[in-house]
Design an enzyme around this catalytic site. Structure first.
Site, PDB file in Angstrom:
ATOM      1  N   ARG A  16     -10.588  -2.417 -19.381  1.00 53.44           N
ATOM      2  CA  ARG A  16     -11.686  -3.417 -20.220  1.00 53.44           C
ATOM      3  C   ARG A  16     -12.823  -2.088 -20.618  1.00 53.44           C
ATOM      4  NH1 ARG A  16     -12.063  -9.682 -18.794  1.00 53.44           N
ATOM      5  NH2 ARG A  16      -9.810  -9.873 -18.644  1.00 53.44           N
TER       6      ARG A  16
ATOM      7  N   SER B 165     -10.842 -10.871 -22.776  1.00 49.21           N
ATOM      8  CA  SER B 165     -10.759 -12.113 -22.139  1.00 49.21           C
ATOM      9  C   SER B 165     -12.172 -12.830 -22.656  1.00 49.21           C
ATOM     10  CB  SER B 165     -10.466 -12.344 -20.667  1.00 49.21           C
ATOM     11  OG  SER B 165     -10.620 -13.549 -20.449  1.00 49.21           O
ATOM     12  N   HIS B 166     -12.995 -13.299 -21.337  1.00 54.90           N
ATOM     13  CA  HIS B 166     -14.384 -13.975 -21.760  1.00 54.90           C
ATOM     14  C   HIS B 166     -15.275 -12.748 -22.169  1.00 54.90           C
ATOM     15  CE1 HIS B 166     -13.848 -12.277 -17.567  1.00 54.90           C
ATOM     16  NE2 HIS B 166     -15.418 -12.338 -17.493  1.00 54.90           N
TER      17      HIS B 166
ATOM     18  N   LYS C 217      -3.748  -5.290 -21.620  1.00 56.61           N
ATOM     19  CA  LYS C 217      -3.175  -5.354 -20.185  1.00 56.61           C
ATOM     20  C   LYS C 217      -1.517  -5.521 -20.455  1.00 56.61           C
ATOM     21  CE  LYS C 217      -3.467 -10.499 -19.543  1.00 56.61           C
ATOM     22  NZ  LYS C 217      -3.879 -11.252 -18.358  1.00 56.61           N
TER      23      LYS C 217
ATOM     24  N   ASP D 222     -11.636 -19.851 -23.089  1.00 52.20           N
ATOM     25  CA  ASP D 222     -12.439 -18.481 -23.488  1.00 52.20           C
ATOM     26  C   ASP D 222     -11.700 -17.744 -24.436  1.00 52.20           C
ATOM     27  OD1 ASP D 222     -10.099 -18.048 -21.809  1.00 52.20           O
ATOM     28  OD2 ASP D 222     -11.005 -16.407 -20.803  1.00 52.20           O
TER      29      ASP D 222
ATOM     30  N   ASP E 238      -9.441 -15.547 -24.692  1.00 48.48           N
ATOM     31  CA  ASP E 238      -7.888 -15.287 -24.651  1.00 48.48           C
ATOM     32  C   ASP E 238      -7.108 -16.660 -24.294  1.00 48.48           C
ATOM     33  OD1 ASP E 238      -8.723 -15.160 -22.090  1.00 48.48           O
ATOM     34  OD2 ASP E 238      -6.937 -13.829 -21.540  1.00 48.48           O
TER      35      ASP E 238
ATOM     36  N   ASP F 257      -7.275 -18.580 -21.373  1.00 42.69           N
ATOM     37  CA  ASP F 257      -6.479 -18.982 -20.320  1.00 42.69           C
ATOM     38  C   ASP F 257      -7.616 -19.638 -19.329  1.00 42.69           C
ATOM     39  OD1 ASP F 257      -8.248 -16.851 -19.766  1.00 42.69           O
ATOM     40  OD2 ASP F 257      -6.419 -15.462 -18.786  1.00 42.69           O
ATOM     41  N   ARG F 258      -8.758 -19.567 -19.854  1.00 43.64           N
ATOM     42  CA  ARG F 258      -9.809 -20.415 -18.663  1.00 43.64           C
ATOM     43  C   ARG F 258      -9.961 -21.732 -19.636  1.00 43.64           C
ATOM     44  NH1 ARG F 258     -14.459 -16.498 -16.505  1.00 43.64           N
ATOM     45  NH2 ARG F 258     -13.106 -14.746 -15.766  1.00 43.64           N
TER      46      ARG F 258
ATOM     47  N   SER G 166     -13.279 -19.286 -11.184  1.00 42.30           N
ATOM     48  CA  SER G 166     -13.821 -18.664 -12.364  1.00 42.30           C
ATOM     49  C   SER G 166     -13.107 -19.369 -13.676  1.00 42.30           C
ATOM     50  CB  SER G 166     -13.311 -17.278 -12.403  1.00 42.30           C
ATOM     51  OG  SER G 166     -11.960 -17.122 -12.245  1.00 42.30           O
TER      52      SER G 166
ATOM     53  N   LYS H  25      -3.061 -17.983 -15.935  1.00 34.79           N
ATOM     54  CA  LYS H  25      -3.799 -19.068 -15.895  1.00 34.79           C
ATOM     55  C   LYS H  25      -3.862 -19.909 -17.149  1.00 34.79           C
ATOM     56  CE  LYS H  25      -8.365 -16.834 -16.019  1.00 34.79           C
ATOM     57  NZ  LYS H  25      -7.848 -15.423 -15.678  1.00 34.79           N
TER      58      LYS H  25
HETATM   59  C1  VG1 Z   1     -12.994 -12.170 -12.926  1.00 31.53           C
HETATM   60  C2  VG1 Z   1     -12.846 -13.620 -12.175  1.00 31.53           C
HETATM   61  C3  VG1 Z   1     -11.421 -13.520 -12.011  1.00 31.53           C
HETATM   62  C4  VG1 Z   1     -10.407 -13.833 -13.250  1.00 31.53           C
HETATM   63  C5  VG1 Z   1     -10.784 -12.402 -13.768  1.00 31.53           C
HETATM   64  C6  VG1 Z   1      -9.930 -12.361 -15.364  1.00 31.53           C
HETATM   65  O1  VG1 Z   1     -12.911 -11.030 -12.458  1.00 31.53           O
HETATM   66  O2  VG1 Z   1     -13.713 -13.497 -11.265  1.00 31.53           O
HETATM   67  O3  VG1 Z   1     -11.078 -14.772 -11.084  1.00 31.53           O
HETATM   68  O4  VG1 Z   1      -9.144 -13.521 -12.628  1.00 31.53           O
HETATM   69  O5  VG1 Z   1     -12.037 -12.437 -14.217  1.00 31.53           O
HETATM   70  O6  VG1 Z   1     -10.071 -13.430 -15.949  1.00 31.53           O
HETATM   71  P1  VG1 Z   1     -14.056 -10.430 -11.851  1.00 31.53           P
HETATM   72  O7  VG1 Z   1     -13.366  -9.315 -11.089  1.00 31.53           O
HETATM   73  O8  VG1 Z   1     -15.016  -9.951 -13.011  1.00 31.53           O
HETATM   74  O9  VG1 Z   1     -14.645 -11.253 -10.808  1.00 31.53           O
HETATM   75  V1  VG1 Z   1     -10.131 -13.441 -17.438  1.00 31.53           V
HETATM   76  O10 VG1 Z   1     -10.012 -15.032 -18.213  1.00 31.53           O
HETATM   77  O11 VG1 Z   1     -11.473 -12.619 -18.082  1.00 31.53           O
HETATM   78  O12 VG1 Z   1      -8.910 -12.572 -17.935  1.00 31.53           O
HETATM   79 CO    CO Z   2      -9.847 -15.027 -20.086  1.00 31.95          CO
END
Ligand code: VG1
Ligand code: CO
Length: 544
Positions: free
Chosen positions: A22, A113-114, A126, A278, A280, A282-283, A366, A377
């Site tokens: 990212r 993602s988010h 990814k 979120d 993409d 998955d959340r 998360s 997820k």
């Molecule tokens: C965060 C979350 C983690 C999750 C990751 C990807 O990572 O804490 O639990 O798997 O995002 O989620 P980090 O290293 O920033 O804590 V997603 O939905 O952004 O692909």
């Molecule tokens: Co995501």
């Protein structure tokens, strides 16, 4: 086919984080930046030639040009066929579903993602393997090593592929099929859940919901599944048009970033279920009428009730949670007599357990929950799980969760994020904390006695690989715990995440605000880690 070999030089900063690479869009727009990373992916794989690859993303800014670039590299590197989601769209769980369904050797998902999107915001990429899940660490490490040594990439000549029209095309010898991004995924959901039971309830308003797609990828999926197949009224899905910049919003489904939904769920017009996903897809965030479900509780409730739903009627083989996730699900596993695994943060660590049939459900604090139906997820899956559960039990979200607490105890839980920190200051905080770990056990504080303090290390029970340095755990008496780690998904500065939890078994004490119930532990975290002193911050940026 016109194969062109282009000379290039390594960038040095292409190490994948918790979930892929990212960076700011501007970084990805540098000449050769994306090409280098994609070539490094192909160079890390040994069995992709002539095979099928899946390609799609969350539709954010730079998705479209990146997709055309990747198609040309894929053709020049000998990929047999690429399945592209129409318009370049595939939610992360849908990509996982499609990889598995069509026997692809893997997939490339374009998403941050988010993280926010747009020309000044973030982009990401990814690689998912043939099981549909995020590439394991040995692959991401190989990709990174390749990116440090790369001297050339292969690409193909030719014009752009029309990714908006369903059907077949070619880039040289490689077939390209533009597929419907939604159908395969929607069909799978219909297999797992009781649509016959839910449809009359949703269409008549006896069960109501508000799903916030946050201007991100789940809009089309939610329209197809919730509105068309389940018959919910149109107003049940909001912010359902995927926008390249997510409307300027932060597509992160939490109490801070889904404010309108949260307000609606606390109003007189609140539906039975509120949910958001979120960037993409998955959340998920789950809300009831005037009630917020922490993701850790959501996982525990799912585990305790899974057998009520058609897709899980046979029971669960086991469950898993990421280390910082609350131990609520452990208590359910204990009662069900099934194994519970504790993995490092990031979905890639669940893959082996799912593939080996050791677990059926897994989740992270998360806002991530999922099952063995895919290897990611899955946001909408979680929403359907809850809808199906409410339909079966005929109770409100709050009733379901409160009954769960009475039975298993309540794991009060909160996460405090300190975003945009100076990288050096954050590293100094973690270094000092690690240095002090041996002295912590046995010390007594207002919040209780510290029983154990360590830096979490994981040994994968399936392939024996180990991953160390996965976060500091401070365990206290009374099943209380403080966890600290640095984020691996941010694109500017450092983010410190502090996770705090405590078990309350007495039903009379289960109705407090978590920030109050956990205040001694919150203060202790600051005391031990010197958060204010190292970062200059007196309060977190986001509390979830
Ligand atoms: C965060 C979350 C983690 C999750 C990751 C990807 O990572 O804490 O639990 O798997 O995002 O989620 P980090 O290293 O920033 O804590 V997603 O939905 O952004 O692909
Ligand atoms: Co995501």
């Amino acid at each position: 086919m016109d194969i062109i070999t282009v000379k290039t030089r390594p960038f040095g900063d292409q190490r994948p984080g918790t979930s892929g690479l990212r960076k700011k869009v501007k970084v990805f727009q540098q000449p050769n930046y994306l090409e280098n990373f994609v070539q490094s992916i192909f160079d890390a794989l040994d069995d992709y030639r002539g095979q099928t690859l899946v390609l799609g993303g969350d539709g954010r800014y730079f998705n479209r040009p990146a997709l055309q670039t990747i198609l040309r590299l894929a053709a020049a590197n000998g990929v047999g066929r690429v399945l592209v989601g129409q318009g370049g769209i595939l939610s992360t769980p849908a990509a996982s579903c499609v990889i598995r369904k069509y026997g692809a050797c893997g997939g490339i998902i374009l998403s941050a993602s988010h993280n926010p999107g747009g020309p000044e915001a973030d982009f990401g990429i990814k690689f998912n393997a043939a099981n549909g899940g995020p590439a394991p660490e040995k692959t991401t490490q190989a990709i990174y090593r390749n990116s440090l040594e790369i001297s050339r990439y292969r690409t193909a000549g030719g014009g752009e592929i029309d990714i908006d029209r369903l059907g077949a095309a070619r880039v040289g010898d490689m077939a390209v099929e533009v597929i419907d991004a939604v159908t395969d995924y929607a069909d799978m959901m219909q297999q797992l859940f009781d649509f016959e039971l839910m449809r009359p309830l949703l269409s008549s308003g006896r069960l109501s919901l508000c799903f916030d797609a946050m201007n991100a990828v789940t809009g089309p999926y939610a329209r197809e599944i919730l509105l068309r197949r389940l018959g919910a009224p149109a107003a049940s899905v909001i912010r359902d048009q995927p926008l390249e910049d997510f409307g300027g919003a932060h597509p992160d489904p939490n109490l801070a970033h889904a404010g309108d939904l949260v307000a609606r769920m606390h109003s007189d017009a609140a539906p039975d279920l509120g949910a958001a996903s979120d960037g993409d897809g998955d959340r998920n965030m789950i809300l009831g009428n005037g009630f917020y479900v922490t993701p850790s509780d959501s996982l525990a409730v799912m585990a305790a009730n899974a057998q009520l739903l058609p897709g899980y009627a046979a029971g669960l083989a086991g469950v898993a949670r990421s280390m910082p996730t609350s131990r609520a699900v452990d208590r359910v596993a204990g009662e069900l007599g099934i194994p519970c695994f504790e993995t490092p943060t990031g979905w890639k660590f669940f893959g082996n357990l799912l593939d080996a049939g050791k677990i059926t459900l897994c989740g992270e604090e998360s806002f991530g929950t999922g099952s063995d139906h895919v290897r990611e997820k899955d946001g909408l899956w979680a929403v359907l799980f809850w809808l199906n559960l409410l339909a079966v039990r005929g109770e409100s979200v709050a009733q379901v969760v409160r009954a769960h607490w009475r039975r298993f105890g309540r794991n009060y839980y909160t996460r405090h994020d300190y975003e945009g920190l100076d990288t050096g200051a954050a590293a100094a905080l973690m270094d000092a904390l690690k240095a002090g770990l041996p002295q912590l056990a046995g010390q007594r504080f207002a919040a209780g006695e510290i029983l154990q303090a360590d830096d979490f290390s994981y040994r994968d029970p399936v392939d024996g690989s180990t991953s160390s340095g996965q976060g500091i755990r401070i365990m206290l008496a009374g099943e209380a715990r403080i966890v600290l780690r640095l984020s691996g998904t941010g694109t500017s500065g450092a983010t410190l995440r502090v996770y705090i939890e405590k078990l309350e078994s007495d039903p009379a004490l289960q109705g407090q605000d978590p920030q109050v119930a956990l205040q001694d532990l919150i203060a202790l975290a600051d005391n031990i880690a010197g958060i204010g002193r190292h970062t200059g911050r007196s309060a977190p940026s986001v509390i979830t």
